[in-house]
Design a protein around this motif. Sequence first.
Motif, PDB file in Angstrom:
ATOM      1  N   ALA A  19       4.095   0.368   8.921  1.00 61.00           N
ATOM      2  CA  ALA A  19       3.864  -1.064   8.925  1.00 61.00           C
ATOM      3  C   ALA A  19       2.566  -1.452   8.613  1.00 61.00           C
ATOM      4  CB  ALA A  19       4.628  -1.776   9.879  1.00 61.00           C
ATOM      5  N   PHE A  20       2.108  -2.431   8.098  1.00 58.81           N
ATOM      6  CA  PHE A  20       0.826  -3.155   7.853  1.00 58.81           C
ATOM      7  C   PHE A  20       0.992  -4.576   7.351  1.00 58.81           C
ATOM      8  CE2 PHE A  20       2.149  -0.100   4.339  1.00 58.81           C
ATOM      9  CZ  PHE A  20       1.940  -0.949   3.238  1.00 58.81           C
ATOM     10  N   GLY A  21      -0.089  -5.155   7.488  1.00 58.09           N
ATOM     11  CA  GLY A  21      -0.164  -6.570   7.210  1.00 58.09           C
ATOM     12  C   GLY A  21      -0.181  -7.523   8.443  1.00 58.09           C
ATOM     13  N   GLY A  62      -6.702  -1.250   3.572  1.00 63.22           N
ATOM     14  CA  GLY A  62      -7.723  -1.329   4.551  1.00 63.22           C
ATOM     15  C   GLY A  62      -8.831  -2.447   4.242  1.00 63.22           C
ATOM     16  N   GLN A  63      -8.357  -3.616   3.319  1.00 58.42           N
ATOM     17  CA  GLN A  63      -9.455  -4.641   2.822  1.00 58.42           C
ATOM     18  C   GLN A  63      -8.655  -5.743   3.131  1.00 58.42           C
ATOM     19  OE1 GLN A  63      -9.932  -2.991  -0.886  1.00 58.42           O
ATOM     20  NE2 GLN A  63     -11.484  -1.581  -0.330  1.00 58.42           N
ATOM     21  N   GLN A 111      -3.400   2.710  -5.365  1.00 54.01           N
ATOM     22  CA  GLN A 111      -2.696   3.594  -4.470  1.00 54.01           C
ATOM     23  C   GLN A 111      -3.038   3.269  -2.790  1.00 54.01           C
ATOM     24  OE1 GLN A 111      -2.913   7.801  -5.282  1.00 54.01           O
ATOM     25  NE2 GLN A 111      -1.508   8.413  -3.802  1.00 54.01           N
ATOM     26  N   VAL A 112      -2.136   3.228  -2.002  1.00 51.26           N
ATOM     27  CA  VAL A 112      -2.303   3.286  -0.521  1.00 51.26           C
ATOM     28  C   VAL A 112      -2.581   4.690  -0.141  1.00 51.26           C
ATOM     29  CG1 VAL A 112      -1.647   2.666   1.603  1.00 51.26           C
ATOM     30  CG2 VAL A 112      -0.666   1.218  -0.282  1.00 51.26           C
ATOM     31  N   PRO A 169      -1.589   1.292   7.273  1.00 48.13           N
ATOM     32  CA  PRO A 169      -0.272   1.557   7.835  1.00 48.13           C
ATOM     33  C   PRO A 169      -0.557   2.084   9.218  1.00 48.13           C
ATOM     34  CG  PRO A 169      -0.356   2.595   5.357  1.00 48.13           C
ATOM     35  CD  PRO A 169      -1.865   2.047   5.779  1.00 48.13           C
ATOM     36  N   VAL A 170       0.494   1.581  10.011  1.00 53.02           N
ATOM     37  CA  VAL A 170       0.331   2.243  11.585  1.00 53.02           C
ATOM     38  C   VAL A 170       1.960   2.489  11.474  1.00 53.02           C
ATOM     39  CG1 VAL A 170      -1.480   0.609  12.427  1.00 53.02           C
ATOM     40  CG2 VAL A 170       0.971  -0.252  12.278  1.00 53.02           C
ATOM     41  N   ARG A 171       1.848   3.559  12.408  1.00 52.02           N
ATOM     42  CA  ARG A 171       3.419   4.129  12.629  1.00 52.02           C
ATOM     43  C   ARG A 171       4.152   3.252  13.580  1.00 52.02           C
ATOM     44  NH1 ARG A 171       5.322  10.384  12.784  1.00 52.02           N
ATOM     45  NH2 ARG A 171       7.449  10.047  13.165  1.00 52.02           N
TER      46      ARG A 171
END
Length: 173
Positions: free
Chosen positions: A96-98, A55-56, A66-67, A117-119
């Motif tokens: 996924a994220f980034g 988130g940062q 930890q995520v 993370p997004v589904r």
Amino acid sequence: DETVWIEDSSPRIVAMPGLGRVTSISLGDEHALISDDGGRLFSFGDGGDGRLGLGQPLRTVRTLAQVTALAGKRVAGVAAGHAHSLVFLDDGSLWAFGSNSRGQLGQPAAGDWAATPVRVDGALAVTQVAAGLNLSAALTSAGSLLTFGQGNEHGLGTDERIDCDTPTIVLPE
């Protein structure tokens, strides 16, 4: 300055408090993803574009973090790309994220990047993932190969030379 210079490249054991038995690990360009036998996801390294899932964006994390956005879910596997990350859960869902600069998150609504993370819609029963420079792939339990992201030079395995921001079935045709 908190920089630590290591002159010795010998393998060594590094204590990582809170981490269970490691079940999967993947190294990106400048970040790492680790899952443990408790189904938890951890990351560290360069946090640019949100690739750590914490988130940062634009933050370097020097120790295991930890995520928490996936707390309560069981991570089954991970893949770290250049500036994006993929995670599949034991229920077969893909997250996924980034960086999403070329559609590599498989989620057009994510915008240019996602720091949590997004589904990934359309990716069901995922059993394996891979992440490249700006592209992503997922294998399903039915044996289908899904690809998304940067498509120039036919990198997605399709006849098209364009980016694709949603999972596309490549195999079987």
